[in-house]
Enzyme design. Structure first.
Site: not given
Ligand code: DGL
Length: 305
Positions: A7, A100, A179, A211, A213
């Site tokens: 994303s 993601c 972030e 996730c 991050h």
């Molecule tokens: N990349 C998303 C995940 O791993 C986290 C950021 C988003 O909510 O888009 O779920």
């Protein structure tokens, strides 16, 4: 080329792990920065975005092959003679990695139907590792609202190891904190402590960082947890899964060349560049802004359904 999408910028944690483990692979990365976050969107919307991302990556691979050919730099992909049906049409991706977690949670079956090449998600590799390391047979999972609500991690855990109890918790505040670069910060520590206290049991010994991050919060989390708790980093386990798959199929890139990393984003390249380095561990060399809608007509299986 391997296509990777997320994303936004977070999927670069997966790219980083892949580049450490598979330095010769060329990666096309798409971050849908104009529409991030996906974590609080409906599964239908996330699936639609994911289809568009897949179409873009397929088109980009083809276009790059044509350009490279014009420059006479095109090298046929290396395969072992006995490789199983390698996608021999030049310019196809050999693999797609859904970095993601939210997309992996709700869109994998849909993407697999539409892709001619294997699609690897982040959930199963992380679950397999959690099953190996838990001793208390209780595994906690942190993720976005969408990931936890989908029950995807919980379902794969139940399938792989039905004796394990899973505890899922949405942690929506962590993405913006990461972030912002607040990786070692009193506010982040407080938020982590609150989320830890919200887990409905204290006997879990393994936490899946579900996730993109969260791997960046490993040091802060390790300082708050007893050393007996294992943190499962889904970016690392996914890179290992990709290596295994490429090895098994004989699709590894030849090892003499360093692979490129070409990044594409849907919002300004400048912001992505600023934030990317902390996820990737290096400055991305090439970042181009693209228009996703230009690729909608290429969605395999048709249209914006
Ligand atoms: N990349 C998303 C995940 O791993 C986290 C950021 C988003 O909510 O888009 O779920």
């Amino acid at each position: 080329m391997i296509g990777v999408f997320d994303s936004g910028v977070g999927g670069l944690t997966v790219v980083r792990a892949m580049r450490e483990l598979l330095p010769s692979e060329t990666i096309l990365y798409l971050g849908d920065t104009a529409r991030v976050p996906y974590g609080n969107k409906s599964p239908e919307t996330v699936r639609r975005y994911a289809r568009e991302a897949l179409a873009f990556l397929q088109a980009a691979a083809h276009e790059l092959m044509l350009r490279a050919r014009k420059l006479e730099a095109w090298q046929p992909l290396h395969t072992k003679p006995d490789s199983p049906a390698f996608p021999s049409v030049e310019g196809r991706l050999k693999l797609v990695v859904v970095a993601c977690n939210t997309v992996s949670a709700v869109a994998l079956p849909d993407l697999r139907v539409r892709s001619e090449v294997p699609v690897v998600g982040v959930i199963r590799p992380a679950v397999k590792r959690a099953v190996q390391v838990t001793r208390s047979q209780e595994v906690a999972i942190w993720g976005t609202e969408g990931t936890i609500r989908s029950l995807a991690y919980q379902q794969v855990l139940a399938e792989v190891a039905p004796q394990i109890r899973s505890l899922g918790l949405p942690c929506p505040l962590l993405v913006p904190l990461v972030e912002e670069g607040w990786l070692q910060h009193p506010v982040t520590d407080s938020v982590l402590q609150i989320y830890l206290s919200q887990l409905p049991s204290s006997t879990w010994d393994t936490l899946i960082l579900g996730c993109t991050h969260y791997p960046l919060l490993r040091p802060a989390l390790s300082a708050l947890l007893p050393s007996s708790c294992a943190l499962v980093d889904s970016s690392q386990t996914t890179a290992e899964e990709v290596l295994t798959l490429l090895q098994k199929r004989g699709w590894l890139a030849p090892t003499h060349a360093k692979g490129d990393l070409l990044c594409f984003v849907t919002d300004s390249a400048a912001r992505f560049r600023r934030v990317a380095a902390q996820f990737l561990g290096e400055e991305p060399q090439s970042v181009d802004q693209i228009e996703m809608t230009a690729f909608q007509h290429l969605i395999p299986g048709g249209g914006l359904r």
